[in-house]
Design a protein around this motif. Structure first.
Motif, PDB file in Angstrom:
ATOM      1  N   ALA A   1     -67.870 -34.719 -16.538  1.00  0.00           N
ATOM      2  CA  ALA A   1     -67.277 -35.289 -15.222  1.00  0.00           C
ATOM      3  C   ALA A   1     -66.245 -36.320 -15.869  1.00  0.00           C
ATOM      4  O   ALA A   1     -66.220 -36.557 -17.055  1.00  0.00           O
ATOM      5  N   ASN A   2     -65.467 -36.913 -14.912  1.00  0.00           N
ATOM      6  CA  ASN A   2     -64.423 -37.727 -15.237  1.00  0.00           C
ATOM      7  C   ASN A   2     -63.518 -37.389 -16.338  1.00  0.00           C
ATOM      8  O   ASN A   2     -63.179 -38.483 -17.119  1.00  0.00           O
ATOM      9  N   VAL A   3     -63.109 -36.209 -16.729  1.00  0.00           N
ATOM     10  CA  VAL A   3     -62.120 -35.982 -17.521  1.00  0.00           C
ATOM     11  C   VAL A   3     -61.003 -35.737 -17.062  1.00  0.00           C
ATOM     12  O   VAL A   3     -59.865 -35.469 -17.633  1.00  0.00           O
ATOM     13  N   GLY A   4     -60.922 -35.787 -15.545  1.00  0.00           N
ATOM     14  CA  GLY A   4     -59.769 -35.451 -14.838  1.00  0.00           C
ATOM     15  C   GLY A   4     -59.390 -33.668 -14.908  1.00  0.00           C
ATOM     16  O   GLY A   4     -58.299 -33.563 -14.979  1.00  0.00           O
ATOM     17  N   ALA A   5     -60.501 -33.248 -15.107  1.00  0.00           N
ATOM     18  CA  ALA A   5     -60.592 -31.576 -15.180  1.00  0.00           C
ATOM     19  C   ALA A   5     -60.103 -30.975 -13.980  1.00  0.00           C
ATOM     20  O   ALA A   5     -60.683 -31.473 -12.708  1.00  0.00           O
ATOM     21  N   LEU A   6     -58.963 -30.360 -13.624  1.00  0.00           N
ATOM     22  CA  LEU A   6     -58.302 -30.070 -12.381  1.00  0.00           C
ATOM     23  C   LEU A   6     -58.080 -28.406 -12.376  1.00  0.00           C
ATOM     24  O   LEU A   6     -58.146 -27.886 -11.361  1.00  0.00           O
ATOM     25  N   ALA A   7     -57.972 -27.614 -13.644  1.00  0.00           N
ATOM     26  CA  ALA A   7     -57.857 -26.479 -13.379  1.00  0.00           C
ATOM     27  C   ALA A   7     -58.544 -25.639 -14.728  1.00  0.00           C
ATOM     28  O   ALA A   7     -58.476 -26.098 -15.732  1.00  0.00           O
ATOM     29  N   SER A   8     -59.040 -24.383 -14.541  1.00  0.00           N
ATOM     30  CA  SER A   8     -59.704 -23.762 -15.473  1.00  0.00           C
ATOM     31  C   SER A   8     -58.454 -22.745 -16.166  1.00  0.00           C
ATOM     32  O   SER A   8     -57.613 -22.540 -15.394  1.00  0.00           O
ATOM     33  N   PHE A   9     -58.705 -22.354 -17.192  1.00  0.00           N
ATOM     34  CA  PHE A   9     -57.772 -21.378 -17.875  1.00  0.00           C
ATOM     35  C   PHE A   9     -58.521 -20.395 -18.554  1.00  0.00           C
ATOM     36  O   PHE A   9     -59.679 -20.541 -19.257  1.00  0.00           O
ATOM     37  N   HIS A  10     -58.084 -19.159 -18.210  1.00  0.00           N
ATOM     38  CA  HIS A  10     -58.878 -17.892 -19.218  1.00  0.00           C
ATOM     39  C   HIS A  10     -57.941 -16.912 -19.445  1.00  0.00           C
ATOM     40  O   HIS A  10     -57.193 -16.745 -18.590  1.00  0.00           O
ATOM     41  N   SER A  11     -58.229 -15.940 -20.437  1.00  0.00           N
ATOM     42  CA  SER A  11     -57.526 -15.017 -20.775  1.00  0.00           C
ATOM     43  C   SER A  11     -58.265 -13.661 -20.362  1.00  0.00           C
ATOM     44  O   SER A  11     -59.369 -13.516 -20.512  1.00  0.00           O
ATOM     45  N   HIS A  12     -57.377 -12.605 -20.010  1.00  0.00           N
ATOM     46  CA  HIS A  12     -57.982 -11.235 -19.847  1.00  0.00           C
ATOM     47  C   HIS A  12     -57.439 -10.539 -20.831  1.00  0.00           C
ATOM     48  O   HIS A  12     -56.423 -10.715 -21.438  1.00  0.00           O
TER      49      HIS A  12
END
Ligand SMILES: [Zn+2]
Length: 124
Positions: free
Chosen positions: A66-77
């Motif tokens: 929580a509260n790290v300002g996480a807004l987007a995930s990223f992953h690779s295929h």
């Protein structure tokens, strides 16, 4: 038009990590701030408890601090296309507002909203 802006250095760190982790999947999170029309992502966060190579299902239980300002995930295929799988869509729907996927040769990425709709990704 929903737009996610991302700092070039942040995107490049993620693409480099994806390339280094290949053929396993790399998973990360971008922090930043919400904008009226989307978000501005400034930094890649790699959680210490990330597990690579177990497939994306392990990501479903991924705990986002929580509260790290996480807004987007990223992953690779490991293979093209850089489009959400069924599992990805399930994860998207109950996770962060934005999601980014890359695939070999890791020279770019696609951004999606929480419903898996492709949105604009602008490198700044
Ligand atoms: Zn995926």
């Amino acid at each position: 038009m929903v737009t996610v802006r991302i700092r070039r250095a942040a995107l490049e760190s993620a693409l480099e990590a994806a390339n280094n982790t290949y053929p396993d999947e790399f998973i990360g999170i971008f922090r930043g701030k919400k904008e009226e029309d989307g978000a501005s992502l400034t930094e890649l966060i790699i959680a210490p408890f990330s597990t690579y190579g177990d497939g994306f299902s392990s990501y479903s239980d991924y705990h986002i601090p929580a509260n790290v300002g996480a807004l987007a995930s990223f992953h690779s295929h490991p293979h093209p296309p850089a489009l959400p799988s069924k599992g990805d869509l399930q994860f998207f729907s109950r996770s962060l507002p934005f999601h980014i996927i890359s695939c070999p040769p890791f020279d770019g990425a696609n951004a999606f909203d929480s419903r898996g709709k492709k949105i604009a990704l602008e490198v700044v």
